[in-house]
Design an enzyme around this catalytic site. Structure first.
Site, PDB file in Angstrom:
ATOM      1  CB  CYS A 262      -0.933  -0.008   1.204  1.00 36.92           C
ATOM      2  SG  CYS A 262      -1.953  -1.499   1.331  1.00 36.92           S
ATOM      3  CB  CYS A 263       3.215   2.305  -2.571  1.00 33.49           C
ATOM      4  SG  CYS A 263       2.288   2.592  -4.095  1.00 33.49           S
TER       5      CYS A 263
ATOM      6  N   GLY B 230       3.706   7.588  -1.658  1.00 34.97           N
ATOM      7  CA  GLY B 230       5.058   7.334  -2.134  1.00 34.97           C
ATOM      8  C   GLY B 230       6.169   7.764  -1.206  1.00 34.97           C
TER       9      GLY B 230
ATOM     10  CG  ASP C 106      -2.473   2.510  -3.188  1.00 33.37           C
ATOM     11  OD1 ASP C 106      -1.959   2.624  -2.071  1.00 33.37           O
ATOM     12  OD2 ASP C 106      -3.652   2.852  -3.432  1.00 33.37           O
TER      13      ASP C 106
ATOM     14  CG  ASP D 222       1.168   2.627   6.028  1.00 34.53           C
ATOM     15  OD1 ASP D 222       0.496   2.389   7.050  1.00 34.53           O
ATOM     16  OD2 ASP D 222       1.434   3.777   5.641  1.00 34.53           O
TER      17      ASP D 222
ATOM     18  CB  CYS E  30      -1.685   6.071  10.939  1.00 31.57           C
ATOM     19  SG  CYS E  30      -3.070   5.967   9.791  1.00 31.57           S
TER      20      CYS E  30
END
Length: 793
Positions: free
Chosen positions: A377-378, A381, A401, A445, A502
């Site tokens: 899941c980039c 960037g 992504d 992520d 997060c």
């Protein structure tokens, strides 16, 4: 510039036509001093009277100023840099009328600022305002009517003693001039503030259980904040400060309502936070979410160094410092006179705007040069470019992504930063192992609820509920299992996976990691980060794996960065463990579970009997025994050697597992006769499929003929039943007898017809209960139809 003025050639000029001649101090000051019998004289203090007496004495004998004749300062005009005096009044010197008509040279007309402060004539040149009210008639004609009225009013006030003078400034120094009723309003205000403070310091009383807040009125935030502090103080020492008859739950319920009102949180998220933090730490977390995190930069070492970048930004008016000892490329910005996201250095790709917590997962991943790395899941960037920076543009990075719109920002950032070793893909991460796999390291992520970045998105306070958390947790579990399957456990340098979110909720972090530990052959390893709090191993009623202590949590109120969770896995096997260990291919090679191994079932679906288990065991013993020099070949369930007669393997095994010993020597003699007849028949026959495997609808007298022969791997993994132990000795003895009979040469054995196979007392299939019983009629018919072919030509 220009020609220098010759002072000798300058014409002398007298005073102007409108110049006013100032009179002596004895005449100027009389107007302002009250008469001896005047009532206004009582208003003067003792010091004021002394100063007035000094002025009167000084005005009598005033020495003639040592001044060049002809110099006169016009009233109402001040030289450049001079300031009109408002404090102490000095009497103007008596000027000679003869000197007024003379004029000095041109150089003496110029008054500099240094002459005003350091020369002896500065007091003489200063213009006072004692005669401001006695203007000439020409000046009064130039004034407007309203200005004339103002002058008259000022003159009347001067005669009444109300005009401002220096005596008014000295009233604060005199103790006699202060009246007791000088500040009545200030006293009233101070008394009101004191009363408010007394009311605020009253002890907190919890409202009754049925009482609610007043509807339709906005809450007073100051009172709410004061009540929050009081409740927290009571809960810290609940046994001593609580009210009688009130429980802790009532205080917590009231505190939750006040916190939701003061910080604008929803009830669901606030209850989650209250479960996660202690009360004192909860207030700090809520306060930290109200303040934005500092702006941080990551230096792009592919193009520049942090030292050079910092110097360039400082020259542009940016106040910054290194981010910390844990980062070698981070910078924190305090303030800037230029837009930090539009500088020439930013457009040239010298740095990237990235949060401090977003750098930590890449540091935990620790990518090495010439590796294959997947960023599942980039977008946008930042982490992908940091990985390329640490790899120095070597190896291969696959940036994936699921959102095609967010991939545009990835392309722009990678081009700007000069990354050349990255491939961008657009796939669903849950199906990614079907696309490509075998990566050395994987960074995930995962999308989350965002409870760690409330300062960036305050809408999270109210728009999250239980369904959103469960939905995110389910998606994270699927992505994590897919990421683990994409890692190559046999990698020489890698085999690692970093999972980060997060969010700070346990459902999205520890719960997901514990689920992955149960479903895949992975283990947790240290992240390599020197700071951060350990993950939870127990939370309320849940218990997690003890290795979750190696995970790391970051909070805004303790580390001054966004809330983050980081876990690092090491994959030690590419196989996937199954809940049922019957499939040998899916079993874990490191820890095979033989206790749950299930023996193969028969074709008709029935459970294997004791005789079938004995047959499997006997077959295992036959494979372990040393054979003769001539190797045996197995074809269609019949073991044959060249030029030797054999019997079907499964019936022999069944015969060897007879539980009774009643046959004795008679069985051995019948076996010998049967083997001699088979030697004389010559070419061997091949039984048909119908003869070998009976139909399920037609029950056969041979009970175990339909049991399939297990493979060697299944035989090795099969457990040894205890009830077959006494029959193994018989099987060995009879097998030795067969080998001795088989080693005798078959001389003059003439081949017989195929029909003769079904006749005679010795049939190839023998019942385990009786060695002389002929085969059933159906099998005899199927064998005489001509379907079988001889094994030897």
């Amino acid at each position: 510039m220009g020609r220098k003025l010759d002072p000798t050639k300058k014409e002398k000029r007298g005073p102007g036509r409108k110049a006013r001649k100032q009179k002596g101090a004895e005449t100027e000051l009389v107007r302002f001093l009250p008469a001896a019998g005047d009532e206004n004289s009582k208003r003067l203090s003792s010091r004021a009277r002394k100063r007035a007496a000094k002025r009167r004495a000084g005005s009598v004998d005033v020495p003639k100023p040592n001044k060049s004749p002809g110099i006169k300062t016009l009233p109402g005009e001040l030289s450049k840099g001079a300031v009109q005096a408002r404090g102490k009044k000095r009497p103007a010197p008596i000027q000679n009328s003869d000197g007024d008509e003379e004029e000095d040279s041109g150089e003496d007309d110029v008054v500099t600022q240094g002459d005003l402060w350091g020369s002896e004539d500065s007091d003489e040149d200063m213009v006072d305002d004692y005669g401001a009210a006695s203007n000439s008639e020409d000046e009064e004609e130039k004034l407007l009517p309203i200005e004339r009225a103002a002058l008259k009013q000022k003159a009347q006030d001067a005669t009444a003693g109300v005009l401002w003078n220096e005596e008014d400034t000295d009233e604060d120094e005199d103790d006699d001039g202060v009246s007791p009723e000088s500040h009545p309003r200030k006293d009233d205000k101070a008394e009101g503030d004191l009363q408010i403070n007394v009311e605020d310091e009253e002890a907190f009383v919890l409202p009754p259980a049925g009482e609610t807040d007043q509807d339709g009125q906005a809450p007073d935030l100051q009172r709410v904040h004061k009540r929050i502090q009081d409740i927290v103080g009571v809960l810290r020492d609940f046994g001593a400060q609580r009210e009688e008859g009130r429980s802790r739950a009532e205080y917590l319920s009231r505190l939750q309502k006040d916190l939701a009102t003061y910080y604008s949180y929803g009830d669901f998220l606030l209850s989650k936070l209250m479960e996660l933090f202690p009360l004192s730490e909860l207030i700090e977390f809520l306060e930290a979410n109200e303040v934005p995190r500092p702006i941080t930069l990551r230096t792009n070492t592919l193009k520049t160094r942090r030292r050079d970048l910092a110097q360039l930004l400082i020259n542009r008016g940016v106040n910054l410092d290194p981010l910390g000892k844990w980062s070698k490329s981070g910078l924190v910005v305090y303030d800037s006179s230029v837009p930090i996201g539009a500088t020439p250095e930013y457009l040239a790709g010298h740095y990237m705007l990235q949060g401090a917590s977003s750098m930590l997962p890449v540091m935990a991943l620790a990518p090495q040069e010439h590796e294959r790395i997947l960023d599942m899941c980039c977008a946008p960037g930042g982490k992908t470019s940091y990985i390329a920076q640490l790899m120095k543009n070597t190896g291969v990075i696959l940036a994936n992504d699921a959102n095609a719109d967010r991939l545009k920002s990835v392309v722009g950032n990678l081009h700007r930063l000069g990354v050349t070793n990255t491939i961008i893909s657009h796939y669903d991460g849950r199906q990614f192992p079907k696309v490509v796999g075998g990566f050395d390291r994987v960074l995930l992520d995962a999308p989350c609820s965002g409870t760690g970045v409330i300062s960036k998105d305050p809408a999270v306070k109210t728009n999250k509920d239980e369904k959103d958390i469960q939905r995110c947790a389910h998606l994270q579990k699927e992505l994590l299992l897919s990421a683990i399957d994409s890692v190559n456990a046999a990698s020489k340098t890698g085999g690692y996976l970093v999972y980060c979110t997060c969010s700070i909720t346990v459902e999205e972090n520890e719960w997901v990691v514990d689920y992955a530990l149960k479903k895949r052959n992975v283990r947790l390893v240290p992240t390599g980060l020197d700071f951060g709090q350990e993950g939870f191993t127990r939370f309320q009623a849940r218990r997690f794996h003890p290795t979750l202590r190696s995970t790391r949590r970051f909070y805004p109120h303790t580390h001054n960065m966004d809330g983050f969770f980081i876990a690092k896995f090491k994959k030690f096997s590419n196989s996937i463990p199954q809940p049922h260990a019957g499939n040998s291919a899916a079993a874990t090679p490191t820890e095979p579970d033989l206790k749950d191994q299930v023996t193969p079932k028969s074709e008709n679906g029935s459970q294997p009997t004791k005789k079938a288990r004995g047959a499997v065991k006997a077959k295992q013993q036959l494979l372990r025994q040393p054979h003769s020099k001539k190797p045996f070949q197995k074809l269609n369930g019949i073991a044959k050697g060249p030029g030797l007669s054999t019997e079907p393997s499964v019936p022999d095994a069944q015969v060897s597992t007879r539980p009774s010993q009643s046959a004795g020597n008679a069985d051995v003699n019948s076996k010998r006769k049967r083997s001699e007849k088979l030697k004389q028949r010559g070419p061997k026959w091949k039984p048909s499929k119908e003869a070998a495997v009976p139909k399920p609808s037609a029950p056969s007298r041979v009970e175990d003929s339909g049991t399939p022969v297990p493979t060697p791997s299944e035989i090795r993994a099969a457990p040894r039943p205890k009830d077959c132990a006494p029959s193994l000795g018989k099987a060995k003895k009879k097998q030795k007898g067969k080998q001795q009979l088989a080693q005798q040469p078959a001389n003059g054995a003439a081949p017989l017809k195929e029909d003769a196979v079904s006749k005679g007392p010795s049939a190839p299939f023998v019942s385990p209960h009786s060695s002389t019983r002929p085969p059933p009629a159906k099998r005899r018919k199927s064998m005489t139809k001509g379907n079988s072919q001889p094994l030897l030509s």
